[in-house]
Design an enzyme around this catalytic site. Sequence first.
Site, PDB file in Angstrom:
ATOM      1  N   LEU A   1      16.099   6.625 -10.276  1.00  0.00           N
ATOM      2  CA  LEU A   1      15.866   7.828 -11.118  1.00  0.00           C
ATOM      3  C   LEU A   1      16.729   8.782 -10.881  1.00  0.00           C
ATOM      4  O   LEU A   1      16.555   9.390 -10.507  1.00  0.00           O
ATOM      5  CB  LEU A   1      14.689   7.750 -11.229  1.00  0.00           C
ATOM      6  CG  LEU A   1      14.351   8.908 -13.088  1.00  0.00           C
ATOM      7  CD1 LEU A   1      13.052   8.582 -13.469  1.00  0.00           C
ATOM      8  CD2 LEU A   1      13.967  10.332 -12.479  1.00  0.00           C
TER       9      LEU A   1
ATOM     10  N   ASP B   1      17.762  15.483 -15.493  1.00  0.00           N
ATOM     11  CA  ASP B   1      18.546  16.882 -15.409  1.00  0.00           C
ATOM     12  C   ASP B   1      19.695  16.965 -14.834  1.00  0.00           C
ATOM     13  O   ASP B   1      19.687  16.994 -13.760  1.00  0.00           O
ATOM     14  CB  ASP B   1      17.633  17.950 -15.253  1.00  0.00           C
ATOM     15  CG  ASP B   1      16.630  17.438 -15.485  1.00  0.00           C
ATOM     16  OD1 ASP B   1      16.129  16.753 -16.246  1.00  0.00           O
ATOM     17  OD2 ASP B   1      15.576  18.836 -15.873  1.00  0.00           O
TER      18      ASP B   1
ATOM     19  N   TYR C   1      13.372  21.013  -7.721  1.00  0.00           N
ATOM     20  CA  TYR C   1      12.745  20.717  -9.444  1.00  0.00           C
ATOM     21  C   TYR C   1      14.834  21.550  -9.929  1.00  0.00           C
ATOM     22  O   TYR C   1      15.435  22.632  -8.880  1.00  0.00           O
ATOM     23  CB  TYR C   1      12.115  21.393  -9.545  1.00  0.00           C
ATOM     24  CG  TYR C   1      10.789  20.185 -10.164  1.00  0.00           C
ATOM     25  CD1 TYR C   1      11.480  18.618  -9.224  1.00  0.00           C
ATOM     26  CD2 TYR C   1       9.960  20.432 -11.002  1.00  0.00           C
ATOM     27  CE1 TYR C   1       9.913  17.873  -9.436  1.00  0.00           C
ATOM     28  CE2 TYR C   1       8.932  19.224 -10.787  1.00  0.00           C
ATOM     29  CZ  TYR C   1       8.728  18.021 -10.726  1.00  0.00           C
ATOM     30  OH  TYR C   1       8.104  16.764 -10.151  1.00  0.00           O
TER      31      TYR C   1
ATOM     32  N   ASP D   1      13.022  25.730 -13.733  1.00  0.00           N
ATOM     33  CA  ASP D   1      14.354  25.273 -13.807  1.00  0.00           C
ATOM     34  C   ASP D   1      15.303  26.812 -14.526  1.00  0.00           C
ATOM     35  O   ASP D   1      15.508  27.185 -15.346  1.00  0.00           O
ATOM     36  CB  ASP D   1      14.305  24.361 -14.954  1.00  0.00           C
ATOM     37  CG  ASP D   1      13.117  23.489 -15.900  1.00  0.00           C
ATOM     38  OD1 ASP D   1      12.951  23.085 -13.773  1.00  0.00           O
ATOM     39  OD2 ASP D   1      13.080  23.016 -16.560  1.00  0.00           O
TER      40      ASP D   1
ATOM     41  N   GLU E   1      11.196  24.138 -20.931  1.00  0.00           N
ATOM     42  CA  GLU E   1      11.488  23.545 -19.956  1.00  0.00           C
ATOM     43  C   GLU E   1      12.972  23.938 -20.412  1.00  0.00           C
ATOM     44  O   GLU E   1      13.839  23.893 -20.832  1.00  0.00           O
ATOM     45  CB  GLU E   1      11.214  22.310 -19.365  1.00  0.00           C
ATOM     46  CG  GLU E   1       9.724  21.605 -19.168  1.00  0.00           C
ATOM     47  CD  GLU E   1      10.332  20.447 -18.606  1.00  0.00           C
ATOM     48  OE1 GLU E   1      10.494  19.575 -19.756  1.00  0.00           O
ATOM     49  OE2 GLU E   1       9.696  20.037 -17.747  1.00  0.00           O
TER      50      GLU E   1
END
Length: 469
Positions: free
Chosen positions: A38, A41, A100, A160, A218
């Site tokens: 997968l 972003d 992340y 983020d 986000e």
Amino acid sequence: MDETSLLKQLARSLMTGQPIAAADPLRPCWHLAPPVGLLNDPNGFIQHQGRYHLFYQWNPFACAHGAKFWGHWSSTDLLHWRHEPVALVPSEPYESHGCYSGSAVMQDNRIVLIYTGNVKYPDGSRTANQCLAIANERDEFDKLGPVLPLPAGYSGHVRDPKVWQHDGRWYMVLGAQDLQQQGKVILLVSDDLQQWHSRGDIAGSQLNGLGDFGYMWECPDLFELEGQDILICCPQGLPAEAERYLNTHQAGYFVGQLDYVQAHFPHGEFHELDLGFEFYAPQTTQAEDGRRLLFGWMGIPDQDELLQPTVAQGWIHTMTCPRELSYHDGQLYQRPARELQQLRGERRYWQGRADDAPLYTADSAELWLQCDGPFRLQLAQALSLEWNGTRLTLSRPHVRTAELEHRYWRGNLTELQILSDHSSVEIFINGGAAVMSARYFPQHKLSFDFTGDAQLNLQHWPLAMPVIE
Ligand code: FRU
């Protein structure tokens, strides 16, 4: 798991899965997609000494979300991308549940990554560490560890980081949720990327004249364009309206002026960046020639992702095409990066009634059109676009229910530019004043089938990757 074990597992996943994924007819011809697993972003988008670097959220082990790695591609032309060493592997306790999203900056001629170490606890709670990693001479990244723990006053959802330089200092925006479950964007400042000082929330739900505007924001991004400051963000929890906010989560922007001294960002209304079915977590960078470029993720978290048919071939999701941003007449415009014109093959031109238009077929194509009235366009018998004189409607069968689902744009249509790949389409309306992006999963070769009375002016190009001499 330690880094060596994770990399061994990753090697196995690639050796097993990559030939299957590569043979999937739904794999894009020229969009970026994960070799296996997968992709979500875009991260760390930056250009340095002519070479673009694009990192991506990657679960190499499954088509579901999980403990994310950072994959890494680079390119000199935004068309031909090469794999670089995997940049981040979630091996440390401070990033146990994923490296992340984040961004990249240049410091002393080296790429520095700023990302979120995501940590989940057995009781369901979580925390987040903002972390650094720095490029070494083998184009790998050495981790420098956390530089910012969870700030007080927020839930564990703080992530983020997007970092930029302004007047000799480093600034960061972070997506966050406060203790009242309101989505926020936090501004921080630093002189060395190591010590960060919070300047507080600069935007969010219940701020700057917004009422309730989502429980989590986000992937913020803040940059200057034509004298305006643009804040991109992805609010989660906006209720769907008749013709907007129709995806599970939204991605959009505010135009305003950031007062760096007062840490205030008065801004205008929220605008969706893309009115299609799949678009989220976009990230921009300033290219060395001054252009503001954007990649988005052509996917939406929690939007029936696992029902997409590519999952059976062991991969899911793609990036959008790279887009150039501009701001004029009080509006943000997105256009396909001009480099993409190099994908164009022989141009065909046609003028006449929509009903009489030739059926263009190709594997991947660009279509440009002007019209003087209503028409309908069917793409690969899998997706349709209808202009009724006031409203443009994009429709496709829902992956779960097979019922038609719709997305809308209203305005005065003057021109459309459509970029289509094996399983995606990006529709640029009126020179990029609005965009609709969507994945679609045709069982037939790509065709553009027009119906209606309108007079059309069409240009069509097959698209293919140019061979590097
Ligand atoms: C957005 C997002 C980010 C997070 C990342 C995890 O799609 O949820 O907020 O950092 O994906 O993969």
